[in-house]
Design an enzyme around this catalytic site. Structure first.
Site, short mmCIF file in Angstrom:
data_model
loop_
_atom_site.label_atom_id
_atom_site.label_comp_id
_atom_site.label_asym_id
_atom_site.label_seq_id
_atom_site.Cartn_x
_atom_site.Cartn_y
_atom_site.Cartn_z
N GLU A 3 -4.02 -3.24 8.86
CA GLU A 3 -4.45 -4.73 8.20
C GLU A 3 -6.55 -4.81 8.12
O GLU A 3 -6.84 -5.27 6.69
CB GLU A 3 -3.80 -5.71 8.49
CG GLU A 3 -1.96 -5.16 8.10
CD GLU A 3 -1.96 -5.33 6.06
OE1 GLU A 3 -3.03 -5.26 5.31
OE2 GLU A 3 -1.01 -4.57 6.31
N GLU A 63 -5.84 -1.98 -0.25
CA GLU A 63 -4.49 -1.24 -0.67
C GLU A 63 -4.95 0.45 -0.73
O GLU A 63 -4.73 1.38 0.18
CB GLU A 63 -3.98 -1.35 -2.16
CG GLU A 63 -3.46 -2.96 -1.35
CD GLU A 63 -2.92 -3.59 -1.19
OE1 GLU A 63 -1.88 -3.39 -0.33
OE2 GLU A 63 -2.96 -4.75 -0.80
N GLU A 106 0.87 -1.13 -0.40
CA GLU A 106 -0.11 0.22 -0.14
C GLU A 106 0.81 1.37 0.20
O GLU A 106 0.45 2.51 0.47
CB GLU A 106 -0.91 0.41 0.89
CG GLU A 106 0.11 -0.09 2.91
CD GLU A 106 0.05 -1.36 3.25
OE1 GLU A 106 0.68 -1.36 4.79
OE2 GLU A 106 -0.21 -2.18 2.37
N ASN A 107 1.58 1.45 -1.19
CA ASN A 107 2.98 2.72 -0.79
C ASN A 107 1.85 4.15 -0.90
O ASN A 107 1.36 4.15 -1.79
CB ASN A 107 4.29 2.14 -1.48
CG ASN A 107 4.71 1.05 -1.36
OD1 ASN A 107 5.05 0.72 -0.46
ND2 ASN A 107 4.39 0.11 -2.86
#
Length: 806
Positions: free
Chosen positions: A317, A295, A263-264
């Protein structure tokens, strides 16, 4: 991985002492076309609240030079560079080289076998950024990151902030990216290569999709769907969180040899296995949609607001997994998303939560090595189910209001569980501390049953070690329609606050379904036991299937009975979200849980179901896939191959079954390689060979997957699924022994390889109870993440062995 893992105490001390103001990171990728090295210069500006104190910066790459305030620093030791004599304001400069770009942590160089083109990606969760450059690699030392990347002239480079200034620099090009918002080190990214890129302007956002050139046709085929989902997700989250995504540019990059997705911020990295080479099935499309939305949810849960330490990993998460189902159901065509969640992730969570490796959703995490072991079914699908329960418990409107307040209050900072609980409690007017203790800090699964008394109905509920958790659930009353179907005549929602709860249900129903609509995370026993095929919705049928799964796990039902239930549901099911998962589950139970004497008959019953489903055009694709796995003989395999036509995926699956049945496949493999346009078709060929009962062929596959690690990490699951096949016990037993020998080295390469290899190499056949006991002794000498997944696999294989022999 031999370096000491950062402890919570060390992180807390460093965060109390230091504040990071800015990173400027120069990255040189120009050696990668001919070699393995990535060169970096990391410059960090930070302050110290106690001038004269000392600390350290994380750096596990090779250090070329390191200076603090212009003074050379002592050499790095154990992945750390000492920082003595800190001043109030400090400037750190560290030049590094990372040469382990094939099997090392943090950065990876992949070569496309189709055309020899090179692609490079970074991925840093939980703390792998410091394997590439020097940084304070803990989530609560957030800072803006400004990347400058030198790359070959034909490459495209993407990073978190987008909109770079690109200039010529000799024989290369320099990409200068604007500074990001304050991010944790693990949320940053640089991806580069000669990408095929598709861009689109949508609702004020500049959206990008990128993949390797050899998959350009696949991306072009699916781009409209991916852009539509991205638009729907950004709009949904922006509205319910009352905070639109604050950056104009949002990229999604599909890269080779990557596990899962990451998930940048502003630049999500995906495994390009999600670029489905054949037309995707309904379940594959839903999975990809939910990964996209998962994401994306991390832009808020994890990037904008970040956990302070890894004990609150679930804040990232579990929320992202919950939110992706919420968004899919409310904002996309995938309105059966929660049924799909139940059919896949939640069934795995029920298994994990009742096994020896269970843990509270939130638990103390001593160090980052331990944190790696909780990226699992408890944190993800159980956590998502618990948050679904929380939304029902406080009400959806108050839940959304609380989340909006949370993001507004804590944007670009770090939080703890209590921050969230207090915010949601204030929004809903409820004291959520008992809920927090029961659901987030207690392991195990509640059991809820319905009992008829002389005065009506009551729910009997118990928690793992005593009273049940506070929760809301529903009970459905069903009557027969006079034929083979049931109609719901009542749905009663109740709040459980103790061991017994009255339920105002009508009498005389043919079935009462506890946890109808799947609102809570609990095992149930319906009254009477349902014929799942008769239930009218995908979610109600899913609740019945979950009950059958649970009683299989506990040894209360045979594999034959479970297969009978699943095949019955499949012949009645209409939801594309669950047909494929149920087919997979039915085949798994028939192959892995059944006694040797019953296995052929049960596999044939699954195959017969597939043949019936294949008569329906909208179900034929998934039915024939499972038929390829369960085909009775080589004649049926030949028929499947003739039926496949241009479906190359089905042709590979049928060929794997032919190999398993002892057919001669080498010439067919070569022929199929000649017509398959997939650049990774060689992996499919490896999977075909893996199915062979020939020990020499098994040995060659083991060498490729395990010793050489030449099979991409995202393909290991598929190859090993054909390797561990029933009826090959004598051939497989030596590889089972070798797994135990290899276990202490399975963590090599970081968290994702450790998880994949510990899981997928673990033997499903060719083992017995003494083997499992030996495996238990080995877990004491392996990395925590490997021990965790070994323990889970030992438990499930032990359950399989019990069912096979009773």
């Amino acid at each position: 991985m031999s370096n000491p893992s950062l402890t919570q105490a060390e992180a807390e001390h460093r965060a109390a002492l230091l504040a990071v103001e800015h990173y400027a990171i120069d990255i040189d990728l120009t050696e990668l076309p001919s070699g393995p090295r990535v060169r970096c210069v990391s410059q960090v500006r930070f302050t110290c609240g106690e001038p004269g104190a000392q600390s350290f910066v994380d750096c596990a790459a090779e250090v070329v030079s390191a200076e603090l305030n212009g003074v050379p620093l002592p050499p790095a030791q154990d992945g750390r560079i000492p920082l003595p004599g800190l001043e109030a304001t400090n400037h750190l400069r560290v030049e590094t080289v990372q040469a382990e770009t094939k099997d090392g942590e943090g950065v990876h160089k992949a070569v496309d076998p189709a055309d020899g083109e090179i692609y490079v990606w970074t991925s840093f969760e939980p703390d792998e950024a410091h394997f590439v450059w020097a940084c304070f690699d803990q989530p609560d030392l957030k800072a803006p990151h400004q990347f400058t990347v030198l790359a070959p002239p034909q490459w495209t480079v993407v990073s978190n902030s987008g909109d770079p200034v690109v200039t010529t620099a000799g024989a290369a090009r320099r990409w200068q990216f604007p500074a990001t918002p304050p991010l944790s080190a693990y949320n940053t990214v640089v991806n580069a290569g000669p990408f095929h890129e598709v861009r689109r302007e949508v609702d004020g956002h500049d959206l990008g999709l990128l993949t390797r050139r050899s998959l350009a046709a696949v991306l072009d085929r699916d781009a409209d769907e991916l852009f539509a989902l991205t638009r729907q997700g950004l709009a949904f989250y922006g509205e319910v969180f009352r905070m639109p995504f604050p950056q104009r540019r949002y990229d999604q990059v599909f890269v080779p040899e990557f596990g899962g997705a990451m998930e940048n911020y502003g630049c999500v990295t995906w495994s390009d296995s999600f670029m489905y080479r054949s037309a995707p099935t309904p379940a594959e499309r839903e999975l990809r949609a939910k990964v996209l939305l998962h994401e994306m949810a991390h832009m808020w849960f994890g990037n904008i607001v970040t956990m302070r330490w890894w004990d609150d990993l679930w804040l990232n998460e579990a929320f992202a997994e919950f939110a992706c189902n919420w968004a899919a159901e409310r904002a996309t065509e995938f309105t059966d998303a929660w049924a799909g969640h139940l059919a896949e992730g939640k069934l795995l969570a029920y298994l994990a939560d009742q096994g020896p490796a269970t843990h509270p959703i939130r638990q103390p995490i001593h160090d980052v090595a331990q944190a790696m072991s909780i990226f699992d079914a408890i944190t993800y699908p159980k956590g998502a189910s618990v948050l679904h329960q929380l939304m029902r418990y406080v009400g959806e409107a108050d839940f959304a209001t609380g989340m909006a307040t949370y993001f507004a209050r804590y944007a670009w900072s770090n939080t703890t569980l209590q921050d969230l609980i207090d915010t949601l409690g204030a929004a809903s007017g409820r004291d959520l501390n008992a809920w927090r203790t029961g659901w987030l800090e207690t392991a195990g699964t509640d059991r809820i049953t319905l009992r008829h008394t002389g005065d009506g109905f009551v729910l009997d509920a118990r928690g793992p070690d005593g009273p049940p958790r506070p929760q809301v659930l529903a009970v459905g009353a069903y009557r027969s329609d006079g034929g083979e179907r049931l109609e719901r005549t009542a749905l009663v929602q109740v709040e459980i606050a103790g061991p017994t709860t009255p339920v105002d249900l009508p009498s005389g129903a043919d079935l009462y379904l506890v946890n109808d609509e799947d609102l809570t995370f609990a095992t149930t026993r319906p009254s009477p036991f349902p014929t799942a095929t008769a239930l009218p919705s995908a979610i109600s049928r899913g609740v019945a299937v979950a009950t059958v799964w649970d009683i299989l796990l506990t040894g209360e039902v045979s594999a034959a009975e479970a297969v009978r239930c699943l095949t019955g549901v499949l012949l009645a099911e209409t939801s594309g979200s669950v047909i494929e998962p149920y087919l997979t589950l039915a085949a798994d139970v028939a192959e892995r849980w059944s006694p040797d004497a019953e296995r052929p008959e049960l596999i044939e019953s699954v195959a017969a179901t597939c043949r019936k489903l294949a008569e329906h055009p909208d179900q034929a694709q998934v039915a024939l896939r499972t038929l390829a796995r369960t085909a009775a003989d080589l004649d049926e395999v030949t028929w499947l191959r003739s039926r496949a036509g241009d479906d190359v995926d089905l042709r590979w699956r049928a060929l794997a079954r032919a190999a398993e049945l002892g057919g001669t496949v080498d010439a067919d493999i070569d022929a199929l390689l000649g017509v398959d346009p997939d650049p990774d078709a060689w992996v499919r060929a490896t999977g075909v060979r893996a199915a062979s009962p020939d020990p020499a062929v098994k040995e060659s596959v083991w060498q490729a997957v395990v010793v050489d690690r030449s099979v991409p990490i995202n393909e290991v699951k598929a190859v090993m699924a054909t390797f561990w096949r029933p009826g090959q016990d004598a051939t497989l037993a030596p590889f089972a022994a070798r797994y135990l020998e290899l276990a202490p080295q399975l963590h090599r390469g970081g968290m994702t390889p450790a998880m994949v290899f510990a899981n997928r190499l673990f033997p499903l056949h060719g083992v017995d109870e003494p083997y499992l006991r030996r495996a238990e002794t080995v877990t004491a000498d392996v990395a925590p993440v490997v021990a965790k997944y070994m323990t889970e696999r030992i438990d499930i294989v032990r359950r399989m062995l019990h069912t096979r022999t009773t």
